[in-house]
Design an enzyme around this catalytic site. Sequence first.
Site, PDB file in Angstrom:
ATOM      1  N   HIS A 158       0.817  -1.224   0.000  1.00  0.00           N
ATOM      2  CA  HIS A 158       0.000   0.000   0.000  1.00  0.00           C
ATOM      3  C   HIS A 158       0.847   1.269   0.000  1.00  0.00           C
ATOM      4  O   HIS A 158       0.325   2.356  -0.198  1.00  0.00           O
ATOM      5  CB  HIS A 158      -0.932   0.006   1.214  1.00  0.00           C
ATOM      6  CG  HIS A 158      -2.012  -1.032   1.121  1.00  0.00           C
ATOM      7  ND1 HIS A 158      -3.317  -0.726   0.855  1.00  0.00           N
ATOM      8  CD2 HIS A 158      -1.958  -2.384   1.216  1.00  0.00           C
ATOM      9  CE1 HIS A 158      -4.039  -1.833   0.813  1.00  0.00           C
ATOM     10  NE2 HIS A 158      -3.234  -2.863   1.038  1.00  0.00           N
ATOM     11  N   ASP A 366       3.298   9.425  -0.793  1.00  0.00           N
ATOM     12  CA  ASP A 366       2.145   8.650  -0.320  1.00  0.00           C
ATOM     13  C   ASP A 366       1.900   7.513  -1.305  1.00  0.00           C
ATOM     14  O   ASP A 366       1.994   7.721  -2.519  1.00  0.00           O
ATOM     15  CB  ASP A 366       0.898   9.563  -0.273  1.00  0.00           C
ATOM     16  CG  ASP A 366      -0.033   9.222   0.883  1.00  0.00           C
ATOM     17  OD1 ASP A 366      -0.022   8.058   1.322  1.00  0.00           O
ATOM     18  OD2 ASP A 366      -0.768  10.114   1.332  1.00  0.00           O
TER      19      ASP A 366
HETATM   20  O1  LIG Z   1      -2.361   0.905  10.673  1.00  0.00           O
HETATM   21  P1  LIG Z   1      -1.759   2.235  11.045  1.00  0.00           P
HETATM   22  O2  LIG Z   1      -0.330   2.131  11.491  1.00  0.00           O
HETATM   23  O3  LIG Z   1      -2.650   2.977  12.000  1.00  0.00           O
HETATM   24  O4  LIG Z   1      -1.722   3.153   9.727  1.00  0.00           O
HETATM   25  C1  LIG Z   1      -2.832   3.298   8.847  1.00  0.00           C
HETATM   26  C2  LIG Z   1      -2.540   2.744   7.458  1.00  0.00           C
HETATM   27  O5  LIG Z   1      -1.589   3.641   6.840  1.00  0.00           O
HETATM   28  C3  LIG Z   1      -1.055   3.245   5.580  1.00  0.00           C
HETATM   29  O6  LIG Z   1      -2.053   3.362   4.544  1.00  0.00           O
HETATM   30  C4  LIG Z   1      -1.726   3.180   3.167  1.00  0.00           C
HETATM   31  O7  LIG Z   1      -2.770   2.537   2.485  1.00  0.00           O
HETATM   32  C5  LIG Z   1      -3.706   3.359   1.772  1.00  0.00           C
HETATM   33  C6  LIG Z   1      -4.660   2.442   1.005  1.00  0.00           C
HETATM   34  O8  LIG Z   1      -3.985   1.683   0.033  1.00  0.00           O
HETATM   35  C7  LIG Z   1      -2.978   4.303   0.835  1.00  0.00           C
HETATM   36  O9  LIG Z   1      -3.930   5.137   0.171  1.00  0.00           O
HETATM   37  C8  LIG Z   1      -2.006   5.167   1.629  1.00  0.00           C
HETATM   38  O10 LIG Z   1      -1.250   5.954   0.730  1.00  0.00           O
HETATM   39  C9  LIG Z   1      -1.053   4.320   2.459  1.00  0.00           C
HETATM   40  O11 LIG Z   1      -0.333   5.176   3.336  1.00  0.00           O
HETATM   41  C10 LIG Z   1      -0.478   1.858   5.685  1.00  0.00           C
HETATM   42  O12 LIG Z   1       0.047   1.446   4.440  1.00  0.00           O
HETATM   43  C11 LIG Z   1      -1.494   0.846   6.223  1.00  0.00           C
HETATM   44  O13 LIG Z   1      -0.877  -0.429   6.406  1.00  0.00           O
HETATM   45  C12 LIG Z   1      -1.979   1.332   7.583  1.00  0.00           C
HETATM   46  O14 LIG Z   1      -2.994   0.461   8.078  1.00  0.00           O
HETATM   47  O1  LIG Z   2     -11.054  11.397  10.626  1.00  0.00           O
HETATM   48  C1  LIG Z   2     -10.862  10.605   9.703  1.00  0.00           C
HETATM   49  C2  LIG Z   2      -9.703  10.673   8.876  1.00  0.00           C
HETATM   50  C3  LIG Z   2      -9.540   9.743   7.861  1.00  0.00           C
HETATM   51  N1  LIG Z   2     -10.470   8.760   7.665  1.00  0.00           N
HETATM   52  C4  LIG Z   2     -10.309   7.790   6.561  1.00  0.00           C
HETATM   53  O2  LIG Z   2      -9.011   7.205   6.598  1.00  0.00           O
HETATM   54  C5  LIG Z   2      -8.586   6.906   5.264  1.00  0.00           C
HETATM   55  C6  LIG Z   2      -7.199   7.450   5.030  1.00  0.00           C
HETATM   56  O3  LIG Z   2      -6.668   6.821   3.899  1.00  0.00           O
HETATM   57  P1  LIG Z   2      -5.496   7.423   3.021  1.00  0.00           P
HETATM   58  O4  LIG Z   2      -5.250   6.480   1.917  1.00  0.00           O
HETATM   59  O5  LIG Z   2      -5.818   8.806   2.585  1.00  0.00           O
HETATM   60  O6  LIG Z   2      -4.220   7.539   3.991  1.00  0.00           O
HETATM   61  P2  LIG Z   2      -3.576   6.548   5.080  1.00  0.00           P
HETATM   62  O7  LIG Z   2      -4.035   7.062   6.405  1.00  0.00           O
HETATM   63  O8  LIG Z   2      -4.045   5.180   4.805  1.00  0.00           O
HETATM   64  O9  LIG Z   2      -2.100   6.737   4.903  1.00  0.00           O
HETATM   65  C7  LIG Z   2      -9.623   7.498   4.317  1.00  0.00           C
HETATM   66  O10 LIG Z   2     -10.471   6.489   3.815  1.00  0.00           O
HETATM   67  C8  LIG Z   2     -10.397   8.475   5.206  1.00  0.00           C
HETATM   68  O11 LIG Z   2     -11.753   8.645   4.842  1.00  0.00           O
HETATM   69  C9  LIG Z   2     -11.602   8.678   8.464  1.00  0.00           C
HETATM   70  O12 LIG Z   2     -12.451   7.798   8.290  1.00  0.00           O
HETATM   71  N2  LIG Z   2     -11.769   9.616   9.462  1.00  0.00           N
END
Ligand SMILES: O=P(O)(O)OC[C@H]1O[C@H](O[C@H]2O[C@H](CO)[C@@H](O)[C@H](O)[C@H]2O)[C@H](O)[C@@H](O)[C@@H]1O
Ligand SMILES: O=c1ccn([C@@H]2O[C@H](COP(=O)(O)OP(=O)(O)O)[C@@H](O)[C@H]2O)c(=O)[nH]1
Length: 472
Positions: A158, A366
Site C-alpha cells: 500500500h 504517499d
Molecule cells: O495501521 P496504522 O499504522 O494505524 O496506519 C494506517 C494505514 O496507513 C497506511 O495506509 C496506506 O494505504 C492506503 C490504502 O492503500 C494508501 O492510500 C495510503 O497511501 C497508504 O499510506 C499503511 O500502508 C497501512 O498499512 C496502515 O494500516
Molecule cells: O477522521 C478521519 C480521517 C480519515 N479517515 C479515513 O481514513 C482513510 C485514510 O486513507 P489514506 O489512503 O488517505 O491515507 P492513510 O491514512 O491510509 O495513509 C480514508 O479512507 C479516510 O476517509 C476517516 O475515516 N476519518
Amino acid sequence: MSRLIVVSNRVPIPDEKGAAPAGGLAVALQSALAARGGLWLGWSGESRADDAIGPLKMLRDGNIDYALTDLTERDVEEYYQGFANRVLWPICHYRLDLAEYGRREMAGYFRVNRFFASRLLPLIADDDLIWVHDYHLIPLAAELRRQGVKNRIGFFLHIPWPAPDVFMAMPVHEEILSSLTAYDVLGFQTEHDRENFADCLARQGTGMRSGPGRFSVGDRTFTAKSYPIGIETEEFATLAQRAAETSLHKRMLQSLDGKGLIIGVDRLDYSKGITQRIDAFESFLKRNPDSQRNVTLLQITPKSRSEVPEYEAMQRAVAEQAGRVNGAVGTVDWVPIRYINRSLRRPALAGLYRMAKLALVTPLRDGMNLVAKEFVAAQNEIDPGVLLLSRFAGAAQELQEAVLVNPYDVEGTADAMARSLAMPVEERRDRWRAMMKTLRANDVFTWCDTFLHDLTTDQSERPTRWVDTQRA
Ligand SMILES: O=P(O)(O)OC[C@H]1O[C@H](O[C@H]2O[C@H](CO)[C@@H](O)[C@H](O)[C@H]2O)[C@H](O)[C@@H](O)[C@@H]1O
Ligand SMILES: O=c1ccn([C@@H]2O[C@H](COP(=O)(O)OP(=O)(O)O)[C@@H](O)[C@H]2O)c(=O)[nH]1
C-alpha cells in the site's frame, strides 16, 4: 470460487467499525471483502504479557469471518513500532534521515511474521487464495512456504516502493527483497513503484524479467504489476449527497458564516506534508490579503502511531505551528485554521468534503491517498470543489486533472491555492468530470477483482519451488 483469506496487520474490528479511522488499507479492504466474503486475519490491536496470548478471537460480521490475534508488548514494540514503522515506513517514504535500524527490531519483525504464519496455518484449506497486505508482513509467504504451503499467495504493497539507492540503504534489504519472491503475484500502487522494485531486483541480481510484468528467480516465476487502489466511488458520492440533510452539516455551514471552506484530512504522519501545507496556507494568506477573513482551513488530523518518537514530536510541532499562524494572522472574529486531532466518521467526512471549495492533499510521499479520491467522489457536479494534489501521491498518476503541486515548493503551493480558489466553474466541472470518470472506471471492486483475477490465473510454476536463500 476459492475462499479468499486476507492477512493484514490492521483490521477494522467489527464492533468498532466507523468509530476510528483505521487508515486507507482497512477502509479499502473492508469494502472489497464485504462484496466477496472471506476470512480476514490480523492484529486485534491489543498487546499482552508474553504468557497471556490466548487463542485467535473469531468474529463474524456479514460476509466476513475475522480471526484476530493479540501480540505481546515486545512484539508491538519491535515489529510494529520498531521495524515496520521506524525502518520500512521511513525508507519507503524516502526519509532515510528518520530510519532507526536496530537488530533487535529486525529480529522481532521476522519473529512476528513467523507467529502470524503459525496462526494462519491451521486455517488454510487446499484451494484457498491467500492475499497478504502491506509492509508489516513482507516475509509471511516465505514463512508459509517453509511450512509447506503451496496455495497461491499474493501480496499488495500500500505504500511506495523506493528507488534502489534508498532501498539498499536498509541493512536487511537482501532478505526483504528475496522473501518477496515467495509470492505468486506482487501488486504495487503505481507503475513507478513497480519499476523501482524491478530496478532493485536487477541491482541485487535477484531474478530477471521474463516477460511483461513477469520475473523469474531460479526455476520459479512470479508476476509484479501495478494495481492502483480505488474507493467505493458511487457509494461515497451518495453518502456525501445525503450528508447535506444532517445537523452537523447545518451547524458547520452556520459556523462558516459565508467563508469558503478549505479542507485537509490526514493521519498525523510526517509523510503527509502537513507542516509544509500550513506554511503554504500562511503564505497564501499573506500574499492574498483579500482572502483573509474569507476562508477557513479545517485540518482534520487524527493521532497516529503516537508511541513512535517521530510521531510524538510531530504532534507537538503541528499544534504549535497551527497556533502560531492563528496568532499571527487571525483576528478577534476570524480563526484561519481549525485544527482538530479527533477522527471523524466517514458520513461526516463525506459531507465536509462536499462543502469544501478546495481540498489540500499535499503529502511529501504517499502510496495512494484515498482522501484525494473521496474528495472528488463527494463533489456536487454543478459546483465542484478543486483538488490540489501533490505530485508525490500515488493518486496523482490517475488524477492528472487535479491542480498538481510540488509540496516542497511552499510559495508555488500558495500560488496554486489562489488559482484554485479563483478557478471558473466551467473549468472546475471539466476537471471534476474527467477525474470522476477515472474513479468510476477503477473503483475498489475493480481493484480487488483485477488483482484476484491475476492471482487465480497466474502462470507460476506449480508446485511452487521457492528457493529459501535466507536459510541456505
Ligand atoms: O495501521 P496504522 O499504522 O494505524 O496506519 C494506517 C494505514 O496507513 C497506511 O495506509 C496506506 O494505504 C492506503 C490504502 O492503500 C494508501 O492510500 C495510503 O497511501 C497508504 O499510506 C499503511 O500502508 C497501512 O498499512 C496502515 O494500516
Ligand atoms: O477522521 C478521519 C480521517 C480519515 N479517515 C479515513 O481514513 C482513510 C485514510 O486513507 P489514506 O489512503 O488517505 O491515507 P492513510 O491514512 O491510509 O495513509 C480514508 O479512507 C479516510 O476517509 C476517516 O475515516 N476519518
